[in-house]
Design a protein around this motif. Structure first.
Motif, mmCIF file in Angstrom:
data_model
loop_
_atom_site.group_PDB
_atom_site.id
_atom_site.type_symbol
_atom_site.label_atom_id
_atom_site.label_comp_id
_atom_site.label_asym_id
_atom_site.label_seq_id
_atom_site.Cartn_x
_atom_site.Cartn_y
_atom_site.Cartn_z
ATOM 1 N N ASP A 300 41.845 47.833 46.785
ATOM 2 C CA ASP A 300 41.151 47.707 45.330
ATOM 3 C C ASP A 300 42.058 47.107 44.215
ATOM 4 N N GLN A 303 42.339 43.352 44.857
ATOM 5 C CA GLN A 303 40.830 42.966 44.437
ATOM 6 C C GLN A 303 40.770 42.625 42.913
ATOM 7 N N HIS A 309 38.354 39.295 47.509
ATOM 8 C CA HIS A 309 37.635 40.372 47.666
ATOM 9 C C HIS A 309 37.686 41.074 49.235
ATOM 10 N N TYR A 310 37.275 42.170 49.460
ATOM 11 C CA TYR A 310 37.362 42.902 50.904
ATOM 12 C C TYR A 310 36.332 43.672 51.207
ATOM 13 N N VAL A 319 39.151 39.789 54.287
ATOM 14 C CA VAL A 319 39.301 39.465 53.080
ATOM 15 C C VAL A 319 38.411 37.936 52.873
#
Length: 321
Positions: A300, A303, A309-310, A319
């Motif tokens: 988080d 990100q 983003h993941y 990823v």
């Protein structure tokens, strides 16, 4: 053509509540392709065990997760005690006989342990690593072998050198503080000197009848010796030693590193596989961040930089841009 770098609007993120500092920079992706950087696919790091193991000289295996605190064993008159995080060896310093008996400690992903050897030397062993060492040292030499990463604080003893062996390096000291990173799935082995002096040689030069001068070097504090797989030379550079040993304090420190190298460290600590979707090759991360208890806390924070983003699917982290 010189690489062009630019920052996103949210390039620097400071999380005051937990003291997290993460920044990121992206290199021009067309330059990355032109320089032969392949598209990332996945990161899978190896580990010698799924639990912390102490292997004794007689072949017995002690699971440190289930071991009681206190005395674990006695070998050659040396007492081996355990306090939940550290192994302590107490007994005669020198083996008078020619035979040397050895122990091996093996750490899984996400775990690290400390050892105190009979001579007082202290060793911190990082995750997914193994260290083999004598219960008693020889009279003329103290010698250990490492796969993975460890930080050493070696007690000074004149005319009693301390030797650390990896697959590609031979490190000789009398008394000093240094870090060795020698994971099998890394391309490079790195020795970083914090205090004192060490001599680093390639294993090829030790085995050869004649040493080439380019295959041996003496480090000064703040220097790092790097050897690459398949090469016999040693590259020496200046490094922030606090970055090199930050793992001891449960920190990740990334120095403008490729996303694949960042995620390799994440994989070793959290025991996950990383899969990349298109668009991640060439991206870099710099800064420091704690080893959170939960993986999603770390992801988080990464990100939040806007770099990636993941999503998580079982033991796999995907990823993406």
């Amino acid at each position: 053509k010189k690489h062009q770098y630019w920052w996103y609007a949210a390039a620097v993120i400071l999380f005051l509540t937990v003291g997290v500092f993460v920044r990121h920079v992206v290199i021009n992706e067309s330059d990355a392709v032109n320089n032969g950087q392949s598209q990332l696919t996945r990161t899978v790091t190896s580990t010698p065990t799924d639990k912390p193991i102490l292997r004794l000289a007689d072949g017995r295996m002690i699971n440190l997760d289930t071991a009681n605190n206190g005395m674990l064993a006695v070998e050659e008159g040396t007492q081996i005690t355990f306090d939940g995080r550290s192994l302590h060896y107490e007994g005669e310093l020198v083996n008078a006989d020619s035979e040397v008996i050895k122990n091996t400690i093996i750490t899984p992903k996400g775990r690290q342990y400390q050892l105190v050897l009979p001579d007082g030397s202290k060793i911190w062993l990082n995750a997914a690593s193994s260290l083999t060492y004598p219960v008693k040292f020889k009279k003329d030499i103290r010698e250990v072998e490492i796969t993975g990463e460890a930080y050493f604080e070696v007690e000074r003893a004149q005319d009693w050198p301390f030797i650390v062996k990896t697959a590609s390096q031979h490190i000789e000291v009398l008394g000093t503080y240094f870090n060795v990173s020698a994971y099998d799935d890394d391309l490079n082995t790195k020795t970083t000197l914090v205090k004192g002096s060490v001599k680093v040689s390639t294993m090829e030069s030790i085995d050869a009848t004649k040493q080439a001068s380019s295959r041996s070097t003496v480090l000064r504090p703040g220097q790092q010796a790097v050897t690459a797989k398949g090469k016999s030379t040693i590259d020496v550079g200046i490094i922030d030693t606090e970055e090199a040993v930050s793992w001891k304090e449960n920190l990740f420190v990334f120095n403008n590193e490729e996303i694949s190298e960042v995620m390799k460290k994440v994989s070793r600590w959290y025991d996950v596989e990383i899969v990349y979707l298109e668009g991640m090759a060439g991206k870099r991360i710099g800064g420091s961040i704690p080893r959170f208890e939960q993986l999603d806390q770390l992801m988080d924070a990464l990100q939040a930089t806007g770099l990636l983003h993941y999503k998580m699917e079982g033991g796999v982290v995907i990823v993406m841009k």
